[in-house]
Write a protein that holds these residues in place. Structure first.
Motif, PDB file in Angstrom:
ATOM      1  N   ASP A   1       0.858  -1.180   0.000  1.00  0.00           N
ATOM      2  CA  ASP A   1       0.000   0.000   0.000  1.00  0.00           C
ATOM      3  C   ASP A   1       0.897   1.233   0.000  1.00  0.00           C
ATOM      4  N   LEU A   2       0.600   2.177  -0.879  1.00  0.00           N
ATOM      5  CA  LEU A   2       1.305   3.448  -0.921  1.00  0.00           C
ATOM      6  C   LEU A   2       0.310   4.551  -0.616  1.00  0.00           C
ATOM      7  N   ALA A   3       0.761   5.642  -0.016  1.00  0.00           N
ATOM      8  CA  ALA A   3      -0.105   6.784   0.284  1.00  0.00           C
ATOM      9  C   ALA A   3       0.333   7.973  -0.564  1.00  0.00           C
ATOM     10  N   THR A   4      -0.652   8.805  -0.973  1.00  0.00           N
ATOM     11  CA  THR A   4      -0.345   9.984  -1.774  1.00  0.00           C
ATOM     12  C   THR A   4      -1.255  11.137  -1.385  1.00  0.00           C
ATOM     13  N   ASP A   5      -0.764  12.346  -1.595  1.00  0.00           N
ATOM     14  CA  ASP A   5      -1.601  13.520  -1.375  1.00  0.00           C
ATOM     15  C   ASP A   5      -2.120  14.068  -2.703  1.00  0.00           C
TER      16      ASP A   5
ATOM     17  N   GLY B   1       3.135   0.786 -14.770  1.00  0.00           N
ATOM     18  CA  GLY B   1       2.063   0.108 -14.046  1.00  0.00           C
ATOM     19  C   GLY B   1       0.747   0.147 -14.812  1.00  0.00           C
ATOM     20  N   THR B   2      -0.186  -0.699 -14.401  1.00  0.00           N
ATOM     21  CA  THR B   2      -1.503  -0.804 -15.011  1.00  0.00           C
ATOM     22  C   THR B   2      -2.564  -0.665 -13.935  1.00  0.00           C
ATOM     23  N   ARG B   3      -3.583   0.151 -14.198  1.00  0.00           N
ATOM     24  CA  ARG B   3      -4.663   0.318 -13.221  1.00  0.00           C
ATOM     25  C   ARG B   3      -5.620  -0.869 -13.311  1.00  0.00           C
ATOM     26  N   LEU B   4      -5.981  -1.429 -12.146  1.00  0.00           N
ATOM     27  CA  LEU B   4      -6.887  -2.570 -12.080  1.00  0.00           C
ATOM     28  C   LEU B   4      -8.264  -2.207 -11.555  1.00  0.00           C
ATOM     29  N   SER B   5      -8.343  -1.208 -10.660  1.00  0.00           N
ATOM     30  CA  SER B   5      -9.633  -0.865 -10.046  1.00  0.00           C
ATOM     31  C   SER B   5     -10.422   0.062 -10.962  1.00  0.00           C
ATOM     32  N   PRO B   6     -11.739   0.067 -10.801  1.00  0.00           N
ATOM     33  CA  PRO B   6     -12.568   0.938 -11.633  1.00  0.00           C
ATOM     34  C   PRO B   6     -12.397   2.407 -11.254  1.00  0.00           C
ATOM     35  N   ALA B   7     -12.729   3.290 -12.180  1.00  0.00           N
ATOM     36  CA  ALA B   7     -12.684   4.729 -11.911  1.00  0.00           C
ATOM     37  C   ALA B   7     -13.603   5.048 -10.742  1.00  0.00           C
ATOM     38  N   GLY B   8     -13.197   5.992  -9.911  1.00  0.00           N
ATOM     39  CA  GLY B   8     -14.013   6.416  -8.789  1.00  0.00           C
ATOM     40  C   GLY B   8     -13.726   5.679  -7.488  1.00  0.00           C
ATOM     41  N   ALA B   9     -12.931   4.612  -7.530  1.00  0.00           N
ATOM     42  CA  ALA B   9     -12.608   3.879  -6.298  1.00  0.00           C
ATOM     43  C   ALA B   9     -11.701   4.743  -5.426  1.00  0.00           C
ATOM     44  N   SER B  10     -11.944   4.759  -4.111  1.00  0.00           N
ATOM     45  CA  SER B  10     -11.128   5.603  -3.225  1.00  0.00           C
ATOM     46  C   SER B  10      -9.691   5.099  -3.130  1.00  0.00           C
TER      47      SER B  10
ATOM     48  N   HIS C   1       2.051  -7.908 -10.022  1.00  0.00           N
ATOM     49  CA  HIS C   1       1.826  -7.826  -8.574  1.00  0.00           C
ATOM     50  C   HIS C   1       0.933  -6.629  -8.263  1.00  0.00           C
ATOM     51  N   PRO C   2      -0.195  -6.849  -7.589  1.00  0.00           N
ATOM     52  CA  PRO C   2      -1.075  -5.731  -7.269  1.00  0.00           C
ATOM     53  C   PRO C   2      -0.537  -4.898  -6.116  1.00  0.00           C
ATOM     54  N   PHE C   3      -0.863  -3.594  -6.154  1.00  0.00           N
ATOM     55  CA  PHE C   3      -0.560  -2.693  -5.053  1.00  0.00           C
ATOM     56  C   PHE C   3      -1.616  -1.606  -5.047  1.00  0.00           C
ATOM     57  N   CYS C   4      -1.807  -0.984  -3.891  1.00  0.00           N
ATOM     58  CA  CYS C   4      -2.835   0.043  -3.736  1.00  0.00           C
ATOM     59  C   CYS C   4      -2.195   1.413  -3.538  1.00  0.00           C
ATOM     60  N   VAL C   5      -2.861   2.427  -4.070  1.00  0.00           N
ATOM     61  CA  VAL C   5      -2.496   3.811  -3.798  1.00  0.00           C
ATOM     62  C   VAL C   5      -3.704   4.450  -3.140  1.00  0.00           C
ATOM     63  N   ARG C   6      -3.522   4.890  -1.889  1.00  0.00           N
ATOM     64  CA  ARG C   6      -4.603   5.434  -1.072  1.00  0.00           C
ATOM     65  C   ARG C   6      -4.329   6.902  -0.745  1.00  0.00           C
ATOM     66  N   PRO C   7      -5.384   7.641  -0.410  1.00  0.00           N
ATOM     67  CA  PRO C   7      -5.175   9.025   0.015  1.00  0.00           C
ATOM     68  C   PRO C   7      -4.338   9.067   1.296  1.00  0.00           C
ATOM     69  N   ALA C   8      -3.452  10.047   1.390  1.00  0.00           N
ATOM     70  CA  ALA C   8      -2.603  10.187   2.577  1.00  0.00           C
ATOM     71  C   ALA C   8      -3.411  10.715   3.740  1.00  0.00           C
TER      72      ALA C   8
END
Length: 115
Positions: free
Chosen positions: A71-75, A89-98, A108-115
């Motif tokens: 999991d990575l965090a971003t602002d 990288g390639t996006r796997l989740s649908p548009a609008g996902a938090s 290998h999947p990984f997540c980018v979440r709001p910081a």
């Protein structure tokens, strides 16, 4: 008795593609051997890209869940999206996902979440 994290190991059939992806995304320095690439990033243990000739991308979405992912965090989600794609990288989740789910070149999947 205590444990400390020394490394995160990522299997990949193509060492150069996978280690270059994580390097372009996270920075740091890479040390290469014939079977491993070691990515050192300030403030984080070593990420080891381990040669795994039989490694195949995981089945996601709709497939078996992964046992471990990063999991990575971003602002800045938009800038992060551009950077992930520019790095390969390639996006796997649908548009609008938090939390946005991506895949590295090795799948290998990984997540980018709001910081």
């Amino acid at each position: 008795m205590t444990f400390s994290l020394t490394s995160l190991v990522v299997d990949a059939a193509d060492l150069e593609s996978e280690s270059s992806f994580w390097h372009r995304l996270l920075g740091g320095t890479i040390t290469r051997t014939a079977t491993h690439h070691f990515l050192r990033i300030d403030g984080f243990p070593v990420i080891v890209i381990q040669h795994a000739p039989g490694q195949t991308p995981p089945r996601w979405p709709g497939g078996a869940s992964q046992q471990l992912h990063v999991d990575l965090a971003t602002d800045d989600a938009a800038a992060a999206d551009e950077r992930v794609h520019a790095a390969g990288g390639t996006r796997l989740s649908p548009a609008g996902a938090s939390a946005r789910v991506y895949a590295s070149p090795a799948g290998h999947p990984f997540c980018v979440r709001p910081a």
